[in-house]
Structures are given as C-alpha cells and as structure tokens.
Scaffold this active site. Structure first.
Site, PDB file in Angstrom:
ATOM      1  N   HIS A   9      74.772   9.830 -27.727  1.00 32.51           N
ATOM      2  CA  HIS A   9      74.543   8.443 -27.332  1.00 32.51           C
ATOM      3  C   HIS A   9      73.058   8.128 -27.243  1.00 32.51           C
ATOM      4  O   HIS A   9      72.218   9.006 -27.027  1.00 32.51           O
ATOM      5  CB  HIS A   9      75.218   8.142 -25.991  1.00 32.51           C
ATOM      6  CG  HIS A   9      74.675   8.939 -24.841  1.00 32.51           C
ATOM      7  ND1 HIS A   9      73.480   8.645 -24.216  1.00 32.51           N
ATOM      8  CD2 HIS A   9      75.167  10.035 -24.205  1.00 32.51           C
ATOM      9  CE1 HIS A   9      73.261   9.509 -23.247  1.00 32.51           C
ATOM     10  NE2 HIS A   9      74.266  10.368 -23.215  1.00 32.51           N
ATOM     11  N   GLU A  87      80.301  14.206 -21.061  1.00 26.89           N
ATOM     12  CA  GLU A  87      79.148  15.055 -20.781  1.00 26.89           C
ATOM     13  C   GLU A  87      79.548  16.185 -19.832  1.00 26.89           C
ATOM     14  O   GLU A  87      80.576  16.114 -19.140  1.00 26.89           O
ATOM     15  CB  GLU A  87      78.037  14.192 -20.160  1.00 26.89           C
ATOM     16  CG  GLU A  87      76.773  14.920 -19.731  1.00 26.89           C
ATOM     17  CD  GLU A  87      76.078  15.646 -20.869  1.00 26.89           C
ATOM     18  OE1 GLU A  87      76.642  16.654 -21.367  1.00 26.89           O
ATOM     19  OE2 GLU A  87      74.965  15.229 -21.237  1.00 26.89           O
TER      20      GLU A  87
END
Length: 230
Positions: A9, A87
C-alpha cells in the site's frame, strides 16, 4: 507464464507519523494516494493487466488497490478481501511512535521486535479495545484465530494458507494476479516464493507503492522478479 504482482500500500498516515500500525485501520496519506495512482500508471505502461486482485481488509491496502485499478481501467475485475493478508500485528506497540518506543524500551529491544523473524512484541490483552476480536470485520472468525501480537514467522503461518488455498489456484487459472497488501504480509510471501532463509528475509524491504512482479513457471516456481518502476 503467469505473473504475480505484489503491491505494498501507499504511505499511510501512521507511516508518515512513524507509528506502529499493524491491524489498526488508518488511511493513506496524500503521498500514499499519489503512490497508489502512480503504481497503476506504471503497470499500465508496462502492459501488465491483472485479471483478479486480492487485498486485506484494511483500508490503506483496499484504497491502494482501487486507485491502482482505476489507473489501469480495470476496476471491474474480481476483487477478494482476505484478513490473512493483513499487516503483521504489532501487539501492545500498536499506535506507539517508533522513536518514543525505542526511548522507553531501548533501541536493541525494539530492533529485536521489529527485525527478528520469530520474536513478537508484547501481546495485547484480549480485553484491550485494540484487539481484533472487538472489530466487527472479524466477527465471523473464531476468536482463537485472531492474534494479539505476531512475529514475521506467525504472519507467514497465516499468509501461507491464503496463498495455497486461494492465490496459487487463481494463478493456475489466470495470466496475472495482483495482491495489494502490506509490508510484512508481502515479505512473508516473498520469503516463501524465493525460498529465503530466516535471516535473509530480515534484510528485505518492500517499498510503498512500487509494484513487484514475479514471473512464474506453470508449476508456480519463480523464473524472475523485478520492480516495474526500476
């Protein structure tokens, strides 16, 4: 020869503020928005056209996917959100400033938490409101599956079933698959794809918003990998 595109990202607001983010759902910064768009432009100019896309359930990865697909004019392709691509969970460090954490615990200890393969940070208590069992997006999961902290090793252990059960089969059906996810979930996947040793993966960094392309053989073994924007 199928292609796998890994896209971390774009810069998030907490990346900008130098805070441990993990599973906390922060959005992209202005720079991160630009990085996501530029990633899509780079893929378009390279002639890379994903046919299916995977992402996490965190908005910084989802928005990166949307923005890059918009530049590719491919927002219509199937898009699968999977929590296993989240994550790494930073446990009790979530939300803390990294420099201030080093002052509190010492540089060496924070370095171990961040860079060792199998040493997780202190865990969140299950009653802590930051624990994912209190987040409605995980309501359908067994609470025992939801981590209070993770090392990179534990991150790989949840990413791998997603790879084997979802992404690898998609690569056998499509010419190009895009994964928009996070630094550590993608590093875990890189470790698996490249067969890296535990100490070797600790030196690998994946920059924000730069597409990493893997060209794979029919058996999904790696033939070569490269950054599109190099």
């Amino acid at each position: 020869m199928p292609k796998l595109v890994l896209l971390r990202h774009g810069q998030s607001i907490w990346n900008l503020e130098n805070r441990f983010t993990g599973w906390y759902d922060v959005d992209l910064s202005d720079q991160g928005i630009n990085e996501a768009r530029e990633a899509g432009v780079a893929l378009r100019e390279a002639g890379i056209a994903p046919q299916v896309a995977y992402t996490s359930v965190l908005k910084r990865a989802i928005r990166t996917l949307w923005l890059s697909l918009a530049e590719l004019d491919r927002m219509w392709i199937p898009e699968i959100k999977d929590w296993r691509l989240n994550e790494r969970h930073y446990g009790a460090l979530t939300g803390l400033n990294k420099a201030e954490t080093a002052e509190q615990y010492g540089d060496e200890q924070v370095h171990i938490w961040r860079r060792s393969y199998d040493t997780p940070p202190p865990a969140l208590d299950a009653e802590d409101e930051r624990h994912p069992r209190h987040d409605p997006r995980y309501a359908g999961l067994d609470p025992q599956q939801l981590p209070g902290t993770e090392s990179l090793k534990l991150t790989l252990e949840r990413v791998l079933p997603c790879w084997e059960g979802e992404i690898a089969p998609a690569l056998r059906q499509h010419d190009c698959v895009l994964i928009a996810a996070h630094g550590n979930s993608l590093r875990a996947l890189v470790k698996h794809l490249d067969g890296l040793a535990d100490d070797a993966i600790m030196k690998v960094e994946i920059p924000t918003g730069r597409p990493l392309v893997y060209e794979l053989a029919e058996d999904l073994s790696v033939q070569r990998s490269y950054y599109v924007q190099d």
